[in-house]
Design a protein around this motif. Structure first.
Motif, PDB file in Angstrom:
ATOM      1  N   VAL A  52       0.831  -1.207   0.000  1.00 35.58           N
ATOM      2  CA  VAL A  52       0.000   0.000   0.000  1.00 35.58           C
ATOM      3  C   VAL A  52       0.864   1.254   0.000  1.00 35.58           C
ATOM      4  CG1 VAL A  52      -1.636   1.341   1.394  1.00 35.58           C
ATOM      5  CG2 VAL A  52      -2.001  -1.112   1.063  1.00 35.58           C
ATOM      6  N   GLY A  53       2.020   1.197   0.638  1.00 43.17           N
ATOM      7  CA  GLY A  53       2.907   2.359   0.687  1.00 43.17           C
ATOM      8  C   GLY A  53       3.550   2.704  -0.635  1.00 43.17           C
ATOM      9  N   GLY A  54       3.440   1.833  -1.623  1.00 47.69           N
ATOM     10  CA  GLY A  54       3.969   2.125  -2.959  1.00 47.69           C
ATOM     11  C   GLY A  54       5.266   1.424  -3.290  1.00 47.69           C
ATOM     12  N   HIS A  55       5.895   0.772  -2.314  1.00 53.89           N
ATOM     13  CA  HIS A  55       7.152   0.095  -2.590  1.00 53.89           C
ATOM     14  C   HIS A  55       6.893  -1.335  -3.063  1.00 53.89           C
ATOM     15  CE1 HIS A  55       6.099  -0.793   1.593  1.00 53.89           C
ATOM     16  NE2 HIS A  55       6.863  -1.877   1.528  1.00 53.89           N
ATOM     17  N   VAL A  56       7.824  -1.857  -3.848  1.00 51.04           N
ATOM     18  CA  VAL A  56       7.754  -3.228  -4.345  1.00 51.04           C
ATOM     19  C   VAL A  56       8.924  -4.002  -3.751  1.00 51.04           C
ATOM     20  CG1 VAL A  56       7.819  -4.720  -6.378  1.00 51.04           C
ATOM     21  CG2 VAL A  56       6.661  -2.511  -6.501  1.00 51.04           C
ATOM     22  N   ARG A  57       8.622  -5.165  -3.210  1.00 54.07           N
ATOM     23  CA  ARG A  57       9.656  -5.988  -2.582  1.00 54.07           C
ATOM     24  C   ARG A  57       9.678  -7.362  -3.252  1.00 54.07           C
ATOM     25  NH1 ARG A  57       8.442  -6.969   3.437  1.00 54.07           N
ATOM     26  NH2 ARG A  57       8.410  -4.687   3.369  1.00 54.07           N
ATOM     27  N   TRP A  58      10.899  -7.897  -3.424  1.00 60.63           N
ATOM     28  CA  TRP A  58      11.047  -9.242  -3.982  1.00 60.63           C
ATOM     29  C   TRP A  58      11.057 -10.250  -2.839  1.00 60.63           C
ATOM     30  CZ3 TRP A  58      10.685 -11.845  -8.355  1.00 60.63           C
ATOM     31  CH2 TRP A  58      11.248 -13.120  -8.442  1.00 60.63           C
ATOM     32  N   LEU A  59      10.126 -11.192  -2.877  1.00 60.90           N
ATOM     33  CA  LEU A  59      10.055 -12.237  -1.863  1.00 60.90           C
ATOM     34  C   LEU A  59      10.281 -13.592  -2.526  1.00 60.90           C
ATOM     35  CD1 LEU A  59       6.942 -11.189   0.265  1.00 60.90           C
ATOM     36  CD2 LEU A  59       9.346 -10.742   0.726  1.00 60.90           C
ATOM     37  N   PRO A  60      11.238 -14.382  -2.046  1.00 63.82           N
ATOM     38  CA  PRO A  60      11.443 -15.723  -2.609  1.00 63.82           C
ATOM     39  C   PRO A  60      10.180 -16.560  -2.496  1.00 63.82           C
ATOM     40  CG  PRO A  60      13.283 -15.098  -1.206  1.00 63.82           C
ATOM     41  CD  PRO A  60      12.214 -14.060  -1.007  1.00 63.82           C
ATOM     42  N   ALA A  61      10.011 -17.526  -3.399  1.00 60.42           N
ATOM     43  CA  ALA A  61       8.831 -18.390  -3.386  1.00 60.42           C
ATOM     44  C   ALA A  61       8.689 -19.071  -2.039  1.00 60.42           C
ATOM     45  CB  ALA A  61       8.937 -19.439  -4.495  1.00 60.42           C
ATOM     46  N   ARG A  62       7.429 -19.165  -1.570  1.00 60.37           N
ATOM     47  CA  ARG A  62       7.060 -19.813  -0.310  1.00 60.37           C
ATOM     48  C   ARG A  62       7.531 -19.046   0.925  1.00 60.37           C
ATOM     49  NH1 ARG A  62       5.063 -24.817  -1.266  1.00 60.37           N
ATOM     50  NH2 ARG A  62       5.469 -25.697  -3.302  1.00 60.37           N
ATOM     51  N   LYS A  63       8.019 -17.836   0.735  1.00 58.23           N
ATOM     52  CA  LYS A  63       8.453 -17.063   1.894  1.00 58.23           C
ATOM     53  C   LYS A  63       7.326 -16.176   2.375  1.00 58.23           C
ATOM     54  CE  LYS A  63      11.995 -13.870   3.504  1.00 58.23           C
ATOM     55  NZ  LYS A  63      13.206 -13.091   3.158  1.00 58.23           N
ATOM     56  N   GLN A  64       7.130 -16.105   3.685  1.00 57.16           N
ATOM     57  CA  GLN A  64       6.101 -15.260   4.266  1.00 57.16           C
ATOM     58  C   GLN A  64       6.670 -13.879   4.552  1.00 57.16           C
ATOM     59  OE1 GLN A  64       4.919 -17.510   7.671  1.00 57.16           O
ATOM     60  NE2 GLN A  64       3.670 -18.950   6.499  1.00 57.16           N
ATOM     61  N   ASN A  65       5.779 -12.932   4.792  1.00 55.71           N
ATOM     62  CA  ASN A  65       6.265 -11.579   5.035  1.00 55.71           C
ATOM     63  C   ASN A  65       6.785 -11.419   6.459  1.00 55.71           C
ATOM     64  OD1 ASN A  65       4.049 -11.328   6.676  1.00 55.71           O
ATOM     65  ND2 ASN A  65       2.934  -9.925   5.360  1.00 55.71           N
ATOM     66  N   GLY A  66       7.202 -10.194   6.798  1.00 54.21           N
ATOM     67  CA  GLY A  66       7.900  -9.956   8.050  1.00 54.21           C
ATOM     68  C   GLY A  66       7.120 -10.274   9.301  1.00 54.21           C
ATOM     69  N   ILE A  67       5.795 -10.285   9.251  1.00 51.56           N
ATOM     70  CA  ILE A  67       5.024 -10.559  10.469  1.00 51.56           C
ATOM     71  C   ILE A  67       4.541 -12.013  10.504  1.00 51.56           C
ATOM     72  CG2 ILE A  67       4.273  -8.163  10.698  1.00 51.56           C
ATOM     73  CD1 ILE A  67       1.603  -8.941   9.490  1.00 51.56           C
ATOM     74  N   GLY A  68       5.094 -12.850   9.645  1.00 48.71           N
ATOM     75  CA  GLY A  68       4.754 -14.267   9.663  1.00 48.71           C
ATOM     76  C   GLY A  68       3.452 -14.604   8.977  1.00 48.71           C
ATOM     77  N   ASP A  69       2.947 -13.703   8.144  1.00 49.63           N
ATOM     78  CA  ASP A  69       1.665 -13.927   7.466  1.00 49.63           C
ATOM     79  C   ASP A  69       1.914 -14.439   6.064  1.00 49.63           C
ATOM     80  OD1 ASP A  69      -1.004 -13.781   6.607  1.00 49.63           O
ATOM     81  OD2 ASP A  69      -0.728 -11.719   5.935  1.00 49.63           O
ATOM     82  N   ASN A  70       1.358 -15.592   5.731  1.00 52.53           N
ATOM     83  CA  ASN A  70       1.432 -16.094   4.360  1.00 52.53           C
ATOM     84  C   ASN A  70       0.470 -15.265   3.517  1.00 52.53           C
ATOM     85  OD1 ASN A  70       1.143 -17.511   1.928  1.00 52.53           O
ATOM     86  ND2 ASN A  70       1.494 -19.474   2.924  1.00 52.53           N
ATOM     87  N   ILE A  71       1.017 -14.447   2.623  1.00 50.33           N
ATOM     88  CA  ILE A  71       0.179 -13.479   1.916  1.00 50.33           C
ATOM     89  C   ILE A  71      -0.634 -14.096   0.782  1.00 50.33           C
ATOM     90  CG2 ILE A  71       1.703 -11.564   2.496  1.00 50.33           C
ATOM     91  CD1 ILE A  71       2.850 -11.708  -0.320  1.00 50.33           C
ATOM     92  N   PHE A  72      -0.532 -15.416   0.576  1.00 50.57           N
ATOM     93  CA  PHE A  72      -1.308 -16.076  -0.466  1.00 50.57           C
ATOM     94  C   PHE A  72      -2.368 -17.022   0.086  1.00 50.57           C
ATOM     95  CE2 PHE A  72       2.873 -15.129  -2.336  1.00 50.57           C
ATOM     96  CZ  PHE A  72       2.463 -14.238  -3.315  1.00 50.57           C
ATOM     97  N   LEU A  73      -2.406 -17.191   1.400  1.00 45.84           N
ATOM     98  CA  LEU A  73      -3.406 -18.031   2.053  1.00 45.84           C
ATOM     99  C   LEU A  73      -3.854 -17.353   3.335  1.00 45.84           C
ATOM    100  CD1 LEU A  73      -1.675 -21.549   1.831  1.00 45.84           C
ATOM    101  CD2 LEU A  73      -3.515 -20.704   0.367  1.00 45.84           C
ATOM    102  N   ASN A  74      -5.116 -17.573   3.728  1.00 45.36           N
ATOM    103  CA  ASN A  74      -5.541 -17.025   5.013  1.00 45.36           C
ATOM    104  C   ASN A  74      -5.110 -17.951   6.142  1.00 45.36           C
ATOM    105  OD1 ASN A  74      -7.353 -19.156   5.071  1.00 45.36           O
ATOM    106  ND2 ASN A  74      -9.185 -17.894   4.835  1.00 45.36           N
ATOM    107  N   GLU A  75      -5.501 -17.637   7.349  1.00 48.47           N
ATOM    108  CA  GLU A  75      -5.063 -18.424   8.497  1.00 48.47           C
ATOM    109  C   GLU A  75      -5.579 -19.863   8.465  1.00 48.47           C
ATOM    110  OE1 GLU A  75      -5.982 -16.455  12.132  1.00 48.47           O
ATOM    111  OE2 GLU A  75      -4.318 -15.037  11.937  1.00 48.47           O
ATOM    112  N   ASP A  76      -6.613 -20.117   7.674  1.00 47.09           N
ATOM    113  CA  ASP A  76      -7.126 -21.479   7.523  1.00 47.09           C
ATOM    114  C   ASP A  76      -6.455 -22.204   6.360  1.00 47.09           C
ATOM    115  OD1 ASP A  76      -8.901 -21.103   9.626  1.00 47.09           O
ATOM    116  OD2 ASP A  76     -10.454 -20.271   8.303  1.00 47.09           O
ATOM    117  N   HIS A  77      -5.382 -21.592   5.808  1.00 45.62           N
ATOM    118  CA  HIS A  77      -4.635 -22.149   4.679  1.00 45.62           C
ATOM    119  C   HIS A  77      -5.518 -22.301   3.444  1.00 45.62           C
ATOM    120  CE1 HIS A  77      -1.329 -22.906   7.434  1.00 45.62           C
ATOM    121  NE2 HIS A  77      -2.186 -23.506   8.260  1.00 45.62           N
ATOM    122  N   LYS A  78      -6.396 -21.328   3.231  1.00 44.48           N
ATOM    123  CA  LYS A  78      -7.287 -21.342   2.079  1.00 44.48           C
ATOM    124  C   LYS A  78      -7.162 -20.032   1.306  1.00 44.48           C
ATOM    125  CE  LYS A  78     -10.701 -24.372   4.282  1.00 44.48           C
ATOM    126  NZ  LYS A  78     -12.111 -24.507   4.726  1.00 44.48           N
TER     127      LYS A  78
END
Length: 334
Positions: A281-307
């Motif tokens: 949202v801040g406008g920056h683009v970051r490169w994240l290796p495949a299967r890596k979660q973001n800094g707060i431990g949130d998988n940005i491609f699945l919700n907490e129920d892994h869906k």
């Protein structure tokens, strides 16, 4: 063998030519035993050098060559030759040219072997980095459009994935931006890495018409293609109400990324599966290796129920491919 290191190739070449330092012998032999690629390069170099040595080989002089030469010169001096009978010297020019041509080809081949080993990995890496940068720049153009769209909304909301109805799919951000004239030639729903064109003419009127007429096949095709190669935020549940991101959301909240493979949930489809460009949202683009979660431990491609569904709360971010729906229903009214 490390092709990126020109010194390694030079070491093997010196060993093949038997001009290496004594202190290098143990290291070279260790590498030849442990690195099959080093053995292959040594074999090629030795064959090339053997061919060069064959070209340089001379026939041994005949017996009494000096004496025979002197007698021949004396005999020629005593002969009386008419001008028109003078023989022209015979040169084996063609053989000489062939020898030079063969020598040049061998040298060129040897140089190509060395240069390709050094440059090929570097060129591949440079191309990969250029593709990542082109994709990141494309996302930054989308961010400008997201901000412009949000500035037109009373609540500062980015394009919103509705909980149900014709606009209830992740890729709706594309026809939404188009409806407001916020897509230009500099936007691409196809990641530059893929070098392919995807349909970009989906509009909200088409979606609404197909949805109302229950034209399932056409509607599903449009919802699948609309978002192209990217994954967009599905929003999150806020006390039973689906809520989307706004220009007031945290700057580190992800909003757009390279889409993932639905069968593995978080393996990148773009960039050879090596990772994902992620726009925040801040406008920056970051490169994240495949299967890596973001800094707060949130998988940005699945919700907490892994869906691949809407997030369970504000910090549960889910970026989904175009056809994905916040609550996973078919999208058609009963």
């Amino acid at each position: 063998m490390t092709n990126e290191n020109g010194d390694d190739m030079d070491q093997i070449l010196r060993y093949a030519m038997n001009i290496h330092e004594p202190a290098e012998v143990a290291e070279i032999k260790r590498r030849l035993l442990s690195e099959p690629e080093a053995q292959a390069h040594l074999e090629v170099m030795r064959k090339s050098l053997n061919l060069l040595n064959e070209d340089r080989a001379l026939d041994p002089p005949s017996f009494n060559l000096a004496k025979k030469t002197i007698l021949r010169v004396q005999g020629v001096k005593t002969q009386t030759m008419r001008f028109n009978q003078k023989k022209q010297p015979i040169y084996h020019a063609e053989n000489y040219k062939n020898s030079i041509r063969r020598f040049d080809l061998l040298v060129a081949a040897g140089l190509l072997i060395i240069i390709s080993g050094v440059l090929a990995p570097w060129l591949h890496q440079a191309r990969t980095q250029a593709e990542k940068l082109a994709c990141a720049n494309n996302m930054r153009e989308f961010h400008k459009s997201f901000q412009h769209y949000a500035s037109l909304q009373p609540d500062g909301k980015f394009p919103f994935v509705e909980p149900n109805g014709p606009r209830s799919f992740a890729g709706v951000y594309i026809p939404t931006l188009r409806q407001h004239g916020l897509l230009g030639d500099y936007h691409s729903v196809s990641c530059p890495t893929n070098q392919r064109k995807l349909p970009t003419e989906t509009n909200l009127d088409q979606l609404a018409s197909m949805y109302q007429n229950k034209s399932n096949q056409g509607y599903q095709r449009l919802t699948k293609d609309a978002g192209g190669d990217y994954a967009y935020s599905l929003g999150y549940d806020n006390e039973g109400s689906l809520t989307g991101l706004t220009n007031k959301s945290a700057g580190d909240a992800p909003i757009l990324a390279d889409k993932t493979n639905p069968s593995t949930s978080n393996m990148a489809m773009n960039h050879g599966g090596s990772g994902n460009n992620v726009l925040f949202v801040g406008g920056h683009v970051r490169w994240l290796p495949a299967r890596k979660q973001n800094g707060i431990g949130d998988n940005i491609f699945l919700n907490e129920d892994h869906k691949i569904l809407a997030g369970r709360h504000l910090q549960d971010h889910v970026l989904a491919p175009s056809h994905a729906r916040p609550y996973g229903d078919s999208g058609f009214p009963d």
